[in-house]
Design an enzyme around this catalytic site. Structure first.
Site, PDB file in Angstrom:
ATOM      1  N   GLY A  31       0.811  -1.209   0.000  1.00  0.00           N
ATOM      2  CA  GLY A  31       0.000   0.000   0.000  1.00  0.00           C
ATOM      3  C   GLY A  31       0.843   1.256   0.000  1.00  0.00           C
ATOM      4  O   GLY A  31       2.027   1.222  -0.338  1.00  0.00           O
ATOM      5  N   ALA A  32       0.214   2.394   0.398  1.00  0.00           N
ATOM      6  CA  ALA A  32       0.848   3.717   0.297  1.00  0.00           C
ATOM      7  C   ALA A  32       1.428   3.864  -1.115  1.00  0.00           C
ATOM      8  O   ALA A  32       2.615   4.119  -1.295  1.00  0.00           O
ATOM      9  CB  ALA A  32       1.899   3.916   1.384  1.00  0.00           C
ATOM     10  N   HIS A  34       2.475   4.750  -4.921  1.00  0.00           N
ATOM     11  CA  HIS A  34       3.053   5.916  -5.600  1.00  0.00           C
ATOM     12  C   HIS A  34       3.292   5.558  -7.060  1.00  0.00           C
ATOM     13  O   HIS A  34       2.940   4.440  -7.487  1.00  0.00           O
ATOM     14  CB  HIS A  34       4.345   6.345  -4.891  1.00  0.00           C
ATOM     15  CG  HIS A  34       5.303   5.210  -4.663  1.00  0.00           C
ATOM     16  ND1 HIS A  34       5.964   4.579  -5.686  1.00  0.00           N
ATOM     17  CD2 HIS A  34       5.677   4.562  -3.526  1.00  0.00           C
ATOM     18  CE1 HIS A  34       6.729   3.623  -5.194  1.00  0.00           C
ATOM     19  NE2 HIS A  34       6.564   3.587  -3.883  1.00  0.00           N
ATOM     20  N   HIS A  37       4.724   2.084  -7.982  1.00  0.00           N
ATOM     21  CA  HIS A  37       3.756   0.976  -8.037  1.00  0.00           C
ATOM     22  C   HIS A  37       2.915   1.073  -9.314  1.00  0.00           C
ATOM     23  O   HIS A  37       2.633   0.063  -9.954  1.00  0.00           O
ATOM     24  CB  HIS A  37       2.800   1.039  -6.831  1.00  0.00           C
ATOM     25  CG  HIS A  37       3.450   0.847  -5.501  1.00  0.00           C
ATOM     26  ND1 HIS A  37       3.535   1.854  -4.570  1.00  0.00           N
ATOM     27  CD2 HIS A  37       4.037  -0.238  -4.941  1.00  0.00           C
ATOM     28  CE1 HIS A  37       4.140   1.397  -3.481  1.00  0.00           C
ATOM     29  NE2 HIS A  37       4.463   0.136  -3.683  1.00  0.00           N
ATOM     30  N   GLN A  61       7.900  -9.381   7.771  1.00  0.00           N
ATOM     31  CA  GLN A  61       9.136  -8.888   7.153  1.00  0.00           C
ATOM     32  C   GLN A  61       9.702  -7.652   7.852  1.00  0.00           C
ATOM     33  O   GLN A  61      10.686  -7.086   7.415  1.00  0.00           O
ATOM     34  CB  GLN A  61       8.918  -8.613   5.660  1.00  0.00           C
ATOM     35  CG  GLN A  61       8.063  -7.402   5.331  1.00  0.00           C
ATOM     36  CD  GLN A  61       7.792  -7.294   3.837  1.00  0.00           C
ATOM     37  OE1 GLN A  61       7.035  -8.073   3.261  1.00  0.00           O
ATOM     38  NE2 GLN A  61       8.428  -6.334   3.181  1.00  0.00           N
ATOM     39  N   GLN A 148      12.912  -2.444  -9.378  1.00  0.00           N
ATOM     40  CA  GLN A 148      14.374  -2.559  -9.200  1.00  0.00           C
ATOM     41  C   GLN A 148      14.846  -1.867  -7.932  1.00  0.00           C
ATOM     42  O   GLN A 148      15.940  -2.122  -7.447  1.00  0.00           O
ATOM     43  CB  GLN A 148      15.082  -1.954 -10.424  1.00  0.00           C
ATOM     44  CG  GLN A 148      16.598  -2.142 -10.391  1.00  0.00           C
ATOM     45  CD  GLN A 148      17.339  -1.145 -11.230  1.00  0.00           C
ATOM     46  OE1 GLN A 148      16.986  -0.936 -12.388  1.00  0.00           O
ATOM     47  NE2 GLN A 148      18.357  -0.498 -10.652  1.00  0.00           N
ATOM     48  N   ASP A 150      14.068  -2.334  -4.939  1.00  0.00           N
ATOM     49  CA  ASP A 150      14.389  -3.393  -3.971  1.00  0.00           C
ATOM     50  C   ASP A 150      15.086  -4.518  -4.729  1.00  0.00           C
ATOM     51  O   ASP A 150      14.541  -5.617  -4.875  1.00  0.00           O
ATOM     52  CB  ASP A 150      13.098  -3.881  -3.310  1.00  0.00           C
ATOM     53  CG  ASP A 150      12.441  -2.781  -2.518  1.00  0.00           C
ATOM     54  OD1 ASP A 150      13.029  -2.332  -1.529  1.00  0.00           O
ATOM     55  OD2 ASP A 150      11.346  -2.330  -2.918  1.00  0.00           O
ATOM     56  N   SER A 185       9.308   5.869  -2.954  1.00  0.00           N
ATOM     57  CA  SER A 185       9.146   4.862  -1.908  1.00  0.00           C
ATOM     58  C   SER A 185       7.982   5.290  -1.023  1.00  0.00           C
ATOM     59  O   SER A 185       7.774   6.489  -0.799  1.00  0.00           O
ATOM     60  CB  SER A 185      10.426   4.808  -1.064  1.00  0.00           C
ATOM     61  OG  SER A 185      10.170   4.151   0.161  1.00  0.00           O
TER      62      SER A 185
HETATM   63  O1  PAF Z   1       8.317  -4.483  -1.762  1.00  0.00           O
HETATM   64  C1  PAF Z   1       7.318  -4.570  -1.004  1.00  0.00           C
HETATM   65  O2  PAF Z   1       6.467  -3.676  -0.931  1.00  0.00           O
HETATM   66  C2  PAF Z   1       7.130  -5.815  -0.151  1.00  0.00           C
HETATM   67  O3  PAF Z   1       8.361  -6.282   0.309  1.00  0.00           O
HETATM   68  C3  PAF Z   1       6.351  -6.934  -0.870  1.00  0.00           C
HETATM   69  C4  PAF Z   1       7.086  -7.431  -2.096  1.00  0.00           C
HETATM   70  C5  PAF Z   1       4.979  -6.423  -1.256  1.00  0.00           C
HETATM   71  C6  PAF Z   1       6.166  -8.125   0.080  1.00  0.00           C
HETATM   72  O4  PAF Z   1       5.449  -7.772   1.217  1.00  0.00           O
END
Ligand code: PAF
Length: 281
Positions: A31-32, A34, A37, A61, A148, A150, A185
């Protein structure tokens, strides 16, 4: 656009998609949303019949509970953005839906898991691997899209797919940047206007380092120079700046037949940001 809160309802819809032999693209998010995405949504729409976005702030995570608590949540705005950008299906599960019981399975990724992000955020990639394998099992997408920005996460997911034999076509999209170069981000939302402007130095330092490396300057002296840049920035703390190959994310000195990335993590006030730039690919 249809929104689903449960696996059961989503599965019913996905069965119709599969029965009509349509291809599907999954964009997993927390979510959030930008423009980064939305670029993944756009790519999925151009390559697949049906685009599915998942929105789930995955607790497994986060190694830092405070980071999880402060992770931005903008669901109404996210849904509006997805609707206006042509997303077909959105999956917004609760924590209970995704983890009905406390997960005990351990996924380990070998050397890549302990470098850079893995070293600084213990358990992070285990949590990412867990949620992504769960999403792949539920949705069975034809293709899956990751940014990319991440880059280490991208290769963790590649390893998951390769070693588990998952049938999904992994797609990577370039980093989308704000006009000052700052990588988009969700965490940028937590920066003050001043921090946001100051954070432009992260990408500037990557660009500068890349130019030096390409023109033959050795990495240790480029690294020292980058450290000096951040020593001069008040309120910013350089966590790491490394030159790595993208198989195990270990440090490199030669560039033969490898994809090489300069990776950086910086704390800007209370917000931790990462970025990278490819040198040879
Ligand atoms: O990159 C992210 O936003 C998260 O690590 C993901 C891939 C959605 C997994 O929770």
């Amino acid at each position: 656009m249809k929104t689903f809160l449960t696996i059961e309802d989503l599965t019913k819809e996905l069965n119709l998609v599969k029965a009509s032999e349509k291809t599907s693209g999954l964009v997993p998010t927390m979510g959030a949303l930008h423009q980064g995405h939305l670029s993944l949504v756009k790519q999925s729409r151009s390559e697949c019949d049906v685009t599915i976005v998942s929105i789930f702030v995955n607790p497994t995570q986060f190694n830092n509970p405070d980071d999880l608590k402060k992770y931005p949540k903008t669901l109404d705005q996210d849904l509006e953005l997805l609707e206006s950008n042509g997303c077909d299906l959105v999956f917004v599960p609760s924590v209970k839906e995704m983890y009905p019981t406390k997960p005990e399975l351990n996924i380990s990724f070998g050397a890549i898991e302990n470098a850079l992000e893995g070293e600084h955020r213990p358990g992070h990639f285990e949590g990412v691997g867990m949620i992504i394998s769960r999403l792949f099992t539920i949705i069975e997408p034809t293709k899956a899209y990751f940014g990319q920005k991440d880059i280490q996460q991208f290769y963790i997911i590649k390893k998951l797919i390769d070693e588990m034999g998952i049938h999904v076509d992994l797609r990577r999209a370039p980093i989308v940047r704000e006009s000052n170069g700052l990588a988009m981000s969700s965490r940028n939302e937590r920066l003050s206007a001043q921090e946001r402007a100051q954070a432009a130095v992260i990408y500037q330092s990557l660009e500068q380092a890349k130019q030096k490396i390409v023109s033959g300057v050795k990495f240790p002296s480029v690294q020292q120079e980058t450290e000096r840049i951040f020593e001069g920035q008040s309120g910013m703390d350089l966590e790491y700046f490394e030159m790595v190959e993208t198989k195990e994310f270990s440090s490199v000195t030669d560039f033969k037949n490898k994809e090489i990335a300069l990776c950086i993590a910086v704390n800007v006030g209370e917000v931790r940001l990462i970025d990278n730039i490819l040198i040879f690919s």
